[in-house]
Design a protein around this motif. Sequence first.
Motif, PDB file in Angstrom:
ATOM      1  N   LEU A   1       0.819  -1.212   0.000  1.00  0.00           N
ATOM      2  CA  LEU A   1       0.000   0.000   0.000  1.00  0.00           C
ATOM      3  C   LEU A   1       0.856   1.267   0.000  1.00  0.00           C
ATOM      4  CD1 LEU A   1      -2.843  -0.915   2.532  1.00  0.00           C
ATOM      5  CD2 LEU A   1      -2.839  -1.102   0.031  1.00  0.00           C
ATOM      6  N   GLU A   2       1.946   1.200   0.751  1.00  0.00           N
ATOM      7  CA  GLU A   2       2.803   2.383   0.844  1.00  0.00           C
ATOM      8  C   GLU A   2       3.439   2.697  -0.515  1.00  0.00           C
ATOM      9  OE1 GLU A   2       4.985   2.365   4.540  1.00  0.00           O
ATOM     10  OE2 GLU A   2       6.594   3.507   3.572  1.00  0.00           O
ATOM     11  N   LEU A   3       3.919   1.642  -1.194  1.00  0.00           N
ATOM     12  CA  LEU A   3       4.543   1.855  -2.497  1.00  0.00           C
ATOM     13  C   LEU A   3       3.527   2.372  -3.509  1.00  0.00           C
ATOM     14  CD1 LEU A   3       6.922  -1.229  -2.843  1.00  0.00           C
ATOM     15  CD2 LEU A   3       7.541   1.172  -2.486  1.00  0.00           C
ATOM     16  N   MET A   4       2.306   1.811  -3.430  1.00  0.00           N
ATOM     17  CA  MET A   4       1.269   2.267  -4.364  1.00  0.00           C
ATOM     18  C   MET A   4       0.956   3.743  -4.120  1.00  0.00           C
ATOM     19  SD  MET A   4      -2.645   0.994  -4.960  1.00  0.00           S
ATOM     20  CE  MET A   4      -3.125   0.993  -3.249  1.00  0.00           C
ATOM     21  N   ALA A   5       0.831   4.130  -2.859  1.00  0.00           N
ATOM     22  CA  ALA A   5       0.504   5.519  -2.537  1.00  0.00           C
ATOM     23  C   ALA A   5       1.593   6.457  -3.035  1.00  0.00           C
ATOM     24  CB  ALA A   5       0.310   5.679  -1.033  1.00  0.00           C
ATOM     25  N   LYS A   6       2.834   6.063  -2.844  1.00  0.00           N
ATOM     26  CA  LYS A   6       3.936   6.916  -3.300  1.00  0.00           C
ATOM     27  C   LYS A   6       3.985   6.973  -4.822  1.00  0.00           C
ATOM     28  CE  LYS A   6       6.783   6.448   0.821  1.00  0.00           C
ATOM     29  NZ  LYS A   6       7.261   7.601   1.511  1.00  0.00           N
TER      30      LYS A   6
END
Length: 339
Positions: free
Chosen positions: A225-230
């Motif tokens: 999720l963090e990578l997608m958000a970034k």
Amino acid sequence: LREKGLDEIDKAKNEEKLNDVRVKLTGRKSELTTILHSMKDIDPSDRREVGQRVNKLRDLFNAKLDDAKNEIVAALVEEQLAKEKIDVTLPGREMHLGTKHPINIILDDLEKYFIGMGYKVVQGPEIETDHYCFEMMNLPKDHPARDMQETFYIDSEDLLRSQTSGDQARVLEKHDFAKGPLKMVGPGKVYRRDDDDATHSHQFMQMEGLVVDKNITMGDLKGTLELMAKHIFGQDRETRLRPSYFPFTEPSVEMDVSCFNCNGKGCSICKYTGWIEVLGAGMVHPNVLENAGVDANVYGGFAFGVGLDRFAILKYGIDDIRDFYTNDVRFLEQFSKEE
Ligand code: PHE
């Protein structure tokens, strides 16, 4: 006969009339043919000459008729060309190219992103069954959490899906784990009984995500999720997970990103929290796996649900969700043509 014939050919100004004249002058009922037929009544010493003159006259008529026909056809072509004349010196007309809809920009971007990480893209039906949308997702008929989503029912079994989560059940049922882990995203339209206003729409776009394998942890979910958000919102966005509740995940979380406007300091847009909620997610509930015939003692995974409208609103700073659906080109044209 000769003068009269030539005169008639002269006067025939279109193909149809010319054809009539041809029949009249050289056809089976023409005077020439009549003369040829009555040769037997002519004095034998004159027959040769009469025959020759008749043939000569017929040849003349035929030649003139052909000339006249060619002229008419040429004139028609000429007229056609004049009508279709193109002025090549005129400046070109500008082609009006459409732009990609902002939600599609985000959707295409995310699909590419997840395909690159080995996910497959699936698409479930918009008219979904209660069975897949809710029952299989650990929401039996009397479950209070059904009220979380104001669903449009068509009849007691069919509905306009209020979430894409039914896609999870559909792929789980079919997946052959002997062939490897399950990784999928499922984008599509969803519907809810909401009154439309600046922040609500009765129809919007979601993208479901599901990963199931052995030894999947909450850390995998957090990293994904963090990578997608970034990827979508930029590398300097901070993210955080907050505990939440969904019937089909346990534990459940919601992810926030640091506010775009004040960069986490607190402003009216983030209600002075510094954070903006972007999606719901969690670890797949064992009941969801078991309902689909997957052994929850062996396999586990995570799931997430992204509101693509919400992503687009946040990414592009759009203040009215209705702009996505009213097709005003002045709004739509603001989004880059290249993407
Ligand atoms: N289906 C949820 C919703 O519509 C989102 C979600 C998907 C949450 C998957 C957890 C896991 O709100």
